[in-house]
Design a protein around this motif. Structure first.
Motif, PDB file in Angstrom:
ATOM      1  N   ASP A  60      45.379  27.600  42.178  1.00  0.00           N
ATOM      2  CA  ASP A  60      45.538  28.783  41.325  1.00  0.00           C
ATOM      3  C   ASP A  60      44.256  29.605  41.330  1.00  0.00           C
ATOM      4  O   ASP A  60      43.360  29.395  40.531  1.00  0.00           O
ATOM      5  CB  ASP A  60      45.900  28.352  39.904  1.00  0.00           C
ATOM      6  N   GLY A  61      44.182  30.544  42.267  1.00  0.00           N
ATOM      7  CA  GLY A  61      43.016  31.420  42.354  1.00  0.00           C
ATOM      8  C   GLY A  61      43.134  32.641  41.455  1.00  0.00           C
ATOM      9  O   GLY A  61      42.148  33.334  41.211  1.00  0.00           O
ATOM     10  N   ILE A  62      44.331  32.908  40.953  1.00  0.00           N
ATOM     11  CA  ILE A  62      44.510  34.014  40.014  1.00  0.00           C
ATOM     12  C   ILE A  62      43.778  33.700  38.715  1.00  0.00           C
ATOM     13  O   ILE A  62      43.120  34.551  38.129  1.00  0.00           O
ATOM     14  CB  ILE A  62      46.015  34.273  39.753  1.00  0.00           C
ATOM     15  N   ASN A  63      43.883  32.443  38.282  1.00  0.00           N
ATOM     16  CA  ASN A  63      43.185  31.961  37.082  1.00  0.00           C
ATOM     17  C   ASN A  63      42.022  31.077  37.525  1.00  0.00           C
ATOM     18  O   ASN A  63      41.998  29.876  37.276  1.00  0.00           O
ATOM     19  CB  ASN A  63      44.156  31.186  36.185  1.00  0.00           C
ATOM     20  N   HIS A  64      41.063  31.687  38.212  1.00  0.00           N
ATOM     21  CA  HIS A  64      39.936  30.974  38.818  1.00  0.00           C
ATOM     22  C   HIS A  64      39.111  30.257  37.762  1.00  0.00           C
ATOM     23  O   HIS A  64      38.841  30.795  36.682  1.00  0.00           O
ATOM     24  CB  HIS A  64      39.067  31.971  39.595  1.00  0.00           C
ATOM     25  N   THR A  65      38.689  29.060  38.099  1.00  0.00           N
ATOM     26  CA  THR A  65      37.907  28.238  37.182  1.00  0.00           C
ATOM     27  C   THR A  65      36.632  28.942  36.698  1.00  0.00           C
ATOM     28  O   THR A  65      36.223  28.762  35.552  1.00  0.00           O
ATOM     29  CB  THR A  65      37.581  26.869  37.817  1.00  0.00           C
ATOM     30  N   ASN A  66      36.023  29.771  37.529  1.00  0.00           N
ATOM     31  CA  ASN A  66      34.805  30.485  37.110  1.00  0.00           C
ATOM     32  C   ASN A  66      35.108  31.597  36.111  1.00  0.00           C
ATOM     33  O   ASN A  66      34.215  32.064  35.414  1.00  0.00           O
ATOM     34  CB  ASN A  66      34.074  31.064  38.320  1.00  0.00           C
ATOM     35  N   ASP A  67      36.362  32.038  36.051  1.00  0.00           N
ATOM     36  CA  ASP A  67      36.765  33.054  35.080  1.00  0.00           C
ATOM     37  C   ASP A  67      37.261  32.428  33.778  1.00  0.00           C
ATOM     38  O   ASP A  67      37.056  32.975  32.705  1.00  0.00           O
ATOM     39  CB  ASP A  67      37.876  33.946  35.648  1.00  0.00           C
ATOM     40  N   THR A  68      37.956  31.293  33.906  1.00  0.00           N
ATOM     41  CA  THR A  68      38.595  30.684  32.738  1.00  0.00           C
ATOM     42  C   THR A  68      37.759  29.602  32.068  1.00  0.00           C
ATOM     43  O   THR A  68      37.971  29.291  30.902  1.00  0.00           O
ATOM     44  CB  THR A  68      39.944  30.041  33.130  1.00  0.00           C
ATOM     45  N   GLY A  69      36.827  28.994  32.828  1.00  0.00           N
ATOM     46  CA  GLY A  69      36.055  27.870  32.300  1.00  0.00           C
ATOM     47  C   GLY A  69      36.846  26.579  32.276  1.00  0.00           C
ATOM     48  O   GLY A  69      36.365  25.551  31.821  1.00  0.00           O
ATOM     49  N   LYS A  70      38.070  26.623  32.786  1.00  0.00           N
ATOM     50  CA  LYS A  70      38.934  25.438  32.830  1.00  0.00           C
ATOM     51  C   LYS A  70      38.914  24.847  34.239  1.00  0.00           C
ATOM     52  O   LYS A  70      38.590  25.539  35.202  1.00  0.00           O
ATOM     53  CB  LYS A  70      40.367  25.812  32.450  1.00  0.00           C
TER      54      LYS A  70
END
Length: 140
Positions: A116-126
């Motif tokens: 899931d690159g739409i909800n990238h870990t660097n953007d979501t913190g997850k």
């Protein structure tokens, strides 16, 4: 298919040739759902920073950055083929286009995890989330 960690490869026109040491063979193959990867459609595997040695044509590569500008995507300036990119989520890794590796095809893999690159870990913190699986089922 030979699962050797050291592979050779290059672009379509042959201007760029390289040798790559894969971090985990083909155990790290994946695709991504971000806007760029979705349009590019490549299956990638990982190599550590310093794991790519250019045999010829490094000067023929051009690069593209978008969004945060962290990930750097490399292409042959002559034929346009995407060879590899420096990852955004772990900048110590390169993602290498398996289709550029000699004797390897993205269709060699029956299943490819899609991240899931739409909800990238660097953007979501997850943690990185798996979005699904891409399957190749050969015709009879």
């Amino acid at each position: 298919m030979n699962d050797a960690k050291i592979r050779t490869g290059g672009c379509h026109c042959g201007a760029v040739r390289f040798e790559v040491t894969l971090s985990d063979g083909f155990n790290s193959i994946r695709r991504c759902t971000c806007s760029f990867c979705r349009m590019r459609g490549a299956v990638v595997t990982m190599a550590e920073m310093g794991g790519i040695k250019f045999l010829q044509g490094e000067e023929a590569l051009t690069s593209y950055r978008f969004h945060t500008g962290t990930a750097q995507h490399f292409f042959c300036s002559r034929c346009g083929i995407y060879t590899h990119h420096q990852r955004r989520s772990d900048t110590s890794l390169y993602a290498v286009n398996v289709a550029c590796l000699d004797g390897v095809s993205p269709f060699d893999f029956a299943e490819v995890p899609v991240m899931d690159g739409i909800n990238h870990t660097n953007d979501t913190g997850k943690p990185t989330r798996r979005a699904g699986t891409l399957r190749f089922i050969p015709a009879d």
